[in-house]
Design an enzyme around this catalytic site. Structure first.
Site, mmCIF file in Angstrom:
data_model
loop_
_atom_site.group_PDB
_atom_site.id
_atom_site.type_symbol
_atom_site.label_atom_id
_atom_site.label_comp_id
_atom_site.label_asym_id
_atom_site.label_seq_id
_atom_site.Cartn_x
_atom_site.Cartn_y
_atom_site.Cartn_z
ATOM 1 N N LYS A 1 0.525 -0.906 0.007
ATOM 2 C CA LYS A 1 -0.017 0.364 -0.185
ATOM 3 C C LYS A 1 1.094 1.491 -0.400
ATOM 4 O O LYS A 1 0.670 2.386 -0.461
ATOM 5 C CB LYS A 1 -0.835 0.215 1.354
ATOM 6 C CG LYS A 1 -1.788 -1.215 1.400
ATOM 7 C CD LYS A 1 -3.092 -1.672 2.384
ATOM 8 C CE LYS A 1 -3.763 -2.217 2.660
ATOM 9 N NZ LYS A 1 -3.630 -3.727 1.512
ATOM 10 N N GLU B 1 -1.367 6.795 8.336
ATOM 11 C CA GLU B 1 -1.669 7.368 7.355
ATOM 12 C C GLU B 1 -2.720 8.879 8.460
ATOM 13 O O GLU B 1 -3.188 7.360 9.349
ATOM 14 C CB GLU B 1 -2.713 6.892 6.038
ATOM 15 C CG GLU B 1 -3.522 6.024 6.290
ATOM 16 C CD GLU B 1 -4.102 5.736 4.540
ATOM 17 O OE1 GLU B 1 -3.795 5.880 3.767
ATOM 18 O OE2 GLU B 1 -4.696 5.173 4.064
ATOM 19 N N HIS C 1 -13.243 -2.221 9.896
ATOM 20 C CA HIS C 1 -12.270 -2.705 8.790
ATOM 21 C C HIS C 1 -12.494 -3.994 8.154
ATOM 22 O O HIS C 1 -11.730 -3.635 7.023
ATOM 23 C CB HIS C 1 -11.098 -2.243 9.172
ATOM 24 C CG HIS C 1 -10.585 -1.068 10.208
ATOM 25 N ND1 HIS C 1 -11.679 0.698 10.067
ATOM 26 C CD2 HIS C 1 -9.635 -1.155 11.033
ATOM 27 C CE1 HIS C 1 -10.825 0.692 10.457
ATOM 28 N NE2 HIS C 1 -10.342 0.622 12.049
ATOM 29 N N ARG D 1 -6.365 -8.896 -7.221
ATOM 30 C CA ARG D 1 -7.102 -9.997 -6.748
ATOM 31 C C ARG D 1 -8.357 -10.169 -6.888
ATOM 32 O O ARG D 1 -8.719 -8.299 -7.112
ATOM 33 C CB ARG D 1 -6.336 -10.425 -5.483
ATOM 34 C CG ARG D 1 -7.300 -9.475 -4.327
ATOM 35 C CD ARG D 1 -6.507 -10.015 -2.759
ATOM 36 N NE ARG D 1 -6.727 -8.996 -1.618
ATOM 37 C CZ ARG D 1 -8.097 -9.406 -1.183
ATOM 38 N NH1 ARG D 1 -9.636 -9.443 -1.665
ATOM 39 N NH2 ARG D 1 -8.087 -8.274 -0.240
#
Length: 617
Positions: free
Chosen positions: A116, A186, A221, A277
Site C-alpha cells: 500500500k 496515514e 475495517h 486479486r
C-alpha cells in the site's frame, strides 16, 4: 488451454472457483491443512493435497508446498483466491517458474500495487510511513498493514499514548495473516464512504471499469454489507472514479481482475489502495453486469482478448456477509457445529460450509455471502433482508439479526451510510429482542417429545411443569400444564404441540414455531435457546471478577510486567487472545487487584476458560 486448476486457498473462495471450473469442464485440485482435511472445499475437489505444517493458520502461506502440490497433482494452472498468498509476487513467480499458468496479474504489477505504501506513491499520495513523526495534530490516524487486507493489521489511533501499542498489535496481526509485518500510518478520514471500482484488463491493452461498489458498512475495517452500484454518486464523480481506476491499472501494465479502492468524502475521491486479486464482494458486480469474473480470469490467463466495451449494467445487487460472531460481545468469533444453513430461493449463497460442518478457530469466521439482485436498489435491499430473516441458521451465534436490522435501517435504505455506521448504531442494532413466546414453544415441543413415554401424568396436577432457558444471555422460566385435553399454558391457546412444530394463538392470531434441537441447544424459528438444568452444577461457578475466554484461541501476549498481586485499572489491557487470525484484547473489568492469572503466554484456551481474576477494590 487450462485443463486443471489448483486453488491456493480454502473455504468459500475455493468452492466459488471450483463452481466455475465445473462449468468449464476443468478438473479441480484443493490444498488443505490438517484442520481442513474434511472441509467442504477439500471434499468438492477432484483431487486434494495435504499441506503439512504444525500451525494450521500458517499452512496456506507455504507457497513452496502449494507449487509442489500443483505439480504433483498434475494441475496446469493456479488460482490464488483472496487473502493468504493472493497478493504475493514471489508466489506468482514461483508458479510461473514451475511452468504453470498463474490466474492473476503479473508479479511486477503485484509488487507495484500490493504494498500500500508503494501504491500510494505511484498514485501521488504520500502516507505517513514514519510513526515517530506522528503528532497530536495528526490524530486520528490509521495504522495499516502494507501487505494486508480484510481489516487485518488495521487500527484507528485517537490518542498518541496508544500509538506504540497499536503498532505492535497491527504488526502481529499482519505477520500472522500475510507473513509480512510491515505497517504504515496515514491520516484517518472520519465518516467517509468506502467506494471501489472493479477493473478487468487483458494482455492486449483493454481495461474495463465495471461500475462502482459501496462497502461502507464495516466492522473492524472488514466489510459487512456491499452493493453495486454505489448509491448517490454524481455522474461526474463516478466518471472520475472510473478514470482513476483505469489509470492505476495502466500505470502498472495490469492484467486480470483487480479492485481500486477509494474513500469518498465531501464529494472528493481519496485513493486508498489497489487490491491485485479478486475481492470477496465480486458477486454483486457479477450480478449487475451478468458476467462470471472467475471465467473471465480464466480467459485472460489463456491469452484471450476482452471485448472493446464492457457489458451494460442492469439493476442493483446487495451482498451481506454472514459471520459466526457475536456483534453484541465485541464481534467475538464463535465456533462449533453448523447444523443447518439454508436461504430462500432466488438468493445467491456462496459458502465454504455445508450442514454438519464444524467451524474452527484457525480461520476467518465468515460462513457465507448472501446476494440479492433486483431492478432497483429498494427491491434488492428488501429482498435480501427478507431472505436473511427467513434463513434457517442452526449452530453458533451469527450476525444474521444485525444484518437484517442494518439493511432496514433508515440511514442505509436512504443511502446515507458511511464507515462510521456501526460506531453510531451498533448498540441499537444489537439490542436483544428475543421472541417472548420462543421459550414456551421450546418447552411445549419438549413436552410433546416425551409425552409418549411419560404420558404427561403428574401426581399433583395443580402444579405446573417448569423449564428454564437461556436466551441472549438472559434466563427465562416458563410454566405449562398437562391436562386431559393436552398441553396448556396461561395467557395463550395451544393450538398444536409436536416435537418439531408448535402453534400458539394469542388475541386471535395464530403463530407457527418450527423447532430444531441439538443437545441442549434449541432453535425456535430464528431464536436460539439453551436449555438450563433444573439443578445447576455448583462446580462450574466462578468467583466474582473472573475473566473468561470469549472465544477459543491462543494467548499471544501478556501485559508487560503483569503478575499476580498487581494492582490494575478498569479497562487496562491484561492479555491478548488470537483467534481466527485476529487479536482480541482482554481488559480488567474493574479497578482492583489481580488475584489469579492462569492463562500464560502461548496457552491455548477453550471458550469459557478462566483467564484471570480481578478482585475489585
Amino acid at each position: 488451454m487450462i485443463t486443471s486448476v489448483l486453488v491456493a486457498n480454502r473455504g468459500e473462495i475455493a468452492c466459488r472457483v471450483f463452481r466455475t471450473c465445473r462449468a468449464w469442464g476443468v478438473r479441480t485440485v484443493a490444498v488443505h491443512s490438517d484442520a481442513d482435511a474434511n472441509a467442504l472445499h477439500t471434499r468438492e475437489a477432484d483431487a486434494a493435497v495435504r499441506l503439512p505444517g504444525a500451525a494450521p493458520a500458517d499452512t496456506y502461506l507455504r507457497g513452496d508446498l502449494i507449487v509442489k502440490a500443483a505439480v504433483a497433482a498434475g494441475a496446469d494452472a493456479v488460482h490464488p483466491g483472496y487473502g493468504f498468498l493472493s497478493e504475493n509476487a514471489d508466489f506468482a513467480r514461483a508458479v510461473r517458474d514451475a511452468g504453470l499458468v498463474w490466474i492473476g496479474p503479473p508479479p511486477e504489477a503485484i509488487e507495484a500495487m500490493a504494498s500500500k505504501t508503494r501504491a500510494k506513491e505511484l498514485m501521488g499520495v504520500a502516507p505517513l510511513t514514519d510513526a515517530a513523526l506522528v503528532t497530536e495534530a495528526d490524530l486520528p490516524v490509521l495504522v495499516k498493514a502494507a501487505a494486508g487486507g480484510g481489516g487485518r493489521g488495521m487500527r484507528v489511533v485517537r490518542r498518541l499514548a496508544d500509538l506504540d501499542a497499536e503498532l505492535t498489535a497491527a504488526r502481529a496481526e499482519a505477520t500472522s495473516a500475510f507473513g509480512d509485518g510491515e505497517v504504515f500510518v496515514e491520516p484517518y478520514l472520519e465518516n467517509g464512504r468506502h467506494v471501489e471500482v472493479q477493473i478487468l484488463a487483458d494482455s492486449h491493452g483493454t481495461v474495463w471499469a465495471l461500475g462502482t461498489r459501496d462497502c461502507s458498512l464495516q466492522r473492524r475495517h472488514q466489510k459487512v454489507i456491499e452493493e453495486s452500484p454505489a448509491p448517490g454518486l454524481t455522474p461526474g464523480l463516478t466518471a472520475e472514479l472510473h478514470d482513476l481506476a483505469v489509470r492505476a491499472a495502466r500505470a502498472v501494465d495490469y492484467v486480470g481482475a483487480g479492485t481500486v479502492e477509494f474513500l469518498v468524502a465531501d464529494g472528493r475521491a481519496h485513493f486508498l489502495e489497489m487490491n491485485t486479486r479478486l475481492q470477496v464482494e465480486h458477486p454483486v458486480t457479477e450480478a449487475v453486469f451478468g458476467i462470471d469474473l472467475v471465467a473471465l480470469q480464466f480467459r485472460i490467463a489463456e491469452g484471450h482478448a476482452l471485448e472493446a466495451d464492457p457489458p451494460r449494467a442492469r439493476g442493483h445487487a446487495v451482498e451481506a456477509r454472514l459471520y459466526a460472531e457475536d456483534p453484541a460481545s465485541g464481534w467475538a468469533p464463535q465456533t462449533g457445529r453448523l447444523h443447518r444453513l439454508t436461504v430462500p430461493d432466488g438468493i445467491r449463497l456462496d459458502t465454504g460450509y455445508t450442514d454438519g460442518d464444524d467451524i474452527g478457530v484457525h480461520y476467518d469466521p465468515m460462513l457465507a455471502k448472501a446476494v440479492a439482485h433486483a431492478p432497483t436498489r429498494a427491491e434488492a435491499v428488501r429482498r435480501l433482508a427478507g431472505a436473511l430473516e427467513r434463513a434457517v441458521i442452526h449452530g453458533p451465534v451469527t450476525n444474521r439479526d444485525l444484518l437484517v436490522r442494518s439493511l432496514r435501517h433508515a440511514e442505509f435504505t436512504s443511502g446515507r451510510m458511511d464507515t462510521g455506521f456501526y460506531d453510531r448504531h451498533l448498540a441499537d442494532l444489537t439490542r436483544s429482542a428475543p421472541d417472548p413466546l420462543a421459550p414456551l414453544a421450546a418447552a411445549l415441543a419438549d413436552a410433546a417429545t416425551h409425552a409418549g413415554r411419560f404420558g404427561g401424568w403428574r401426581n399433583l396436577p395443580s402444579q405446573p411443569q417448569v423449564k428454564r432457558y437461556a436466551v441472549a444471555g438472559e434466563e427465562h422460566e416458563v410454566r405449562y400444564h398437562h391436562t386431559r385435553d393436552g398441553l396448556t399454558a396461561e395467557g395463550v391457546h395451544v393450538v398444536h404441540a409436536g416435537p418439531d412444530r408448535v402453534v400458539l394463538e394469542t388475541d386471535g392470531v395464530q403463530r407457527r414455531f418450527d423447532i430444531a434441537r441439538y443437545g441442549d441447544r434449541i432453535h425456535v424459528n430464528t431464536t436460539a435457546l439453551t436449555a438450563l438444568p433444573r439443578f445447576p452444577d455448583p462446580t462450574t461457578q466462578h468467583v466474582p471478577g473472573s475473566l473468561l475466554a470469549p472465544m477459543p484461541g491462543t494467548v499471544v501476549r501478556v501485559a508487560e510486567g503483569l503478575t499476580e498481586g498487581a494492582t490494575v485499572q478498569a479497562g487496562q489491557p491484561l492479555l491478548w487472545l488470537e483467534a481466527m487470525k485476529m487479536e482480541h484484547r482482554i481488559t480488567a473489568p474493574v479497578t482492583g487487584r489481580l488475584t489469579a492469572l492462569p492463562a500464560g503466554l502461548g496457552r491455548q484456551v477453550e471458550m469459557g476458560a478462566l483467564l484471570a481474576v480481578v478482585e475489585s477494590d
